[in-house]
Enzyme design. Sequence first.
Site, PDB file in Angstrom:
ATOM      1  N   GLY A 206       0.830  -1.208   0.000  1.00  0.00           N
ATOM      2  CA  GLY A 206       0.000   0.000   0.000  1.00  0.00           C
ATOM      3  C   GLY A 206       0.854   1.242   0.000  1.00  0.00           C
ATOM      4  N   ASN A 207       0.239   2.386   0.259  1.00  0.00           N
ATOM      5  CA  ASN A 207       0.997   3.640   0.344  1.00  0.00           C
ATOM      6  C   ASN A 207       0.352   4.539   1.400  1.00  0.00           C
ATOM      7  OD1 ASN A 207      -1.011   5.458  -1.021  1.00  0.00           O
ATOM      8  ND2 ASN A 207      -0.671   3.971  -2.668  1.00  0.00           N
ATOM      9  N   ARG A 208       0.940   5.712   1.604  1.00  0.00           N
ATOM     10  CA  ARG A 208       0.537   6.553   2.738  1.00  0.00           C
ATOM     11  C   ARG A 208      -0.642   7.472   2.447  1.00  0.00           C
ATOM     12  NH1 ARG A 208       4.432   6.273   6.610  1.00  0.00           N
ATOM     13  NH2 ARG A 208       6.508   5.646   5.928  1.00  0.00           N
ATOM     14  N   SER A 209      -1.263   7.372   1.286  1.00  0.00           N
ATOM     15  CA  SER A 209      -2.371   8.277   0.958  1.00  0.00           C
ATOM     16  C   SER A 209      -3.514   8.123   1.965  1.00  0.00           C
ATOM     17  CB  SER A 209      -2.885   7.966  -0.449  1.00  0.00           C
ATOM     18  OG  SER A 209      -4.072   8.673  -0.658  1.00  0.00           O
TER      19      SER A 209
END
Length: 397
Positions: A206-209
Amino acid sequence: MLAGKEVVLGITGSIAAYKGAEIASRLVQAGASVNVVLTESAARFITPLTLESITSRKVFTGLWNNAPATTHITLAEKADIVLIAPATANIIARIAGGFADDMLSCTVLATRAPILVAPAMHTDMYENPATQKNIERLRELGFIIIEPEEGRLASGGYGRGRLADIDIITGNVKLAAAKDGDLAGKKLVITSGGTREPLDPVRYLGNRSSGKTGYFLAQAARDRGASVRLITTSEPVGETTGIDVERVETARDMLSALNRATENADCLIMAAAVADYRPAEAFTTKIKKSAGGMDLQLVSNTDILSQARGSFVRVGFAAETGDVDKGAREKLSSKDLDLVVANDVSQPGAGFDADSNRVRLFFRNGKVEDLELMPKSALAHRIIDAIQAIGFSDKNC
Ligand code: CTP
């Protein structure tokens, strides 16, 4: 959002009357001019002084004690919206029956403005067939009912009848006020949040958005009259009244949701941080630890924005950590976009998870606009202003 709108706030004699002060305050903060009408019983729970201090306007408590030029229909005539919150079983019965025996019921009977009713009462009173019939009658007559919640009641019991959440009440007011907004009749599709690409049943890439920008964009577009479909991986931020929210997880889910949603769309805003790659294989059982390292094979995801074709305005985001301008210009042309919202996510206050952002707008015609650091909620309106400046009519015909 409610600037220039005249809102009549009717507060009736429920213990939830004290929440009327918070509702009045939120409406004032959103720009509305608020005229409060207290019924006789409400004035036993909350004082006119409290509401006068919040609204800076005289509170109406009766039919006969008002200034000479004020009549029983004065408020009705100038109202843009009438909200009754909390609404007791008694006021619901009286307005369902067309009674006009106090300032609030006269206003309701005489106005042509949308009327919103937020019931609050003990569960037994709410569930009583007489109350239910009265609420049904109000719906038939075009009133907007803001359903009460289930929860702990002032009597100590538990059940349906608690006043709806204040965010939901104010969201409904904004929705009613948005009918003649500058996006009325437009359909916007917005994506937000970071996609999650499963590796096994418990892990994902995933990512930090945070997805906040997407929620704020959806709220801003809703408040300006658009019909909004938000396709997001993230938990709700703020209230979502009137916004069609579709939750997804992966880039592939987002792609298929978006292709369904963009039919007849006027604009696509792709604020999502879509994973460029996903694990080649999503294991069906949890991957066990083994001695030594582990190689992970990744395959490319489809570029959703590049393949989303249609006659709608196309807006992309470019979250960069290096040469922002170069990245943004490349995306503008390679993805054939009308607008790119670019930012340097390594800057303080402008990162993925922040509440604020500082962006530079790149338009198809070569124009570049620098925006100052601002809360994401304010930025949402500036992005919509930019889309309005591009114009829908020549794109969607
Ligand atoms: N985007 C998309 N589908 C992808 C990747 C990105 O639709 N598979 C969209 C994003 O939602 C965003 C824009 O394309 O609006 C730019 O995304 P970004 O991640 O900044 O750029 P990439 O195209 O992935 O390029 P890079 O990661 O190399 O900067």
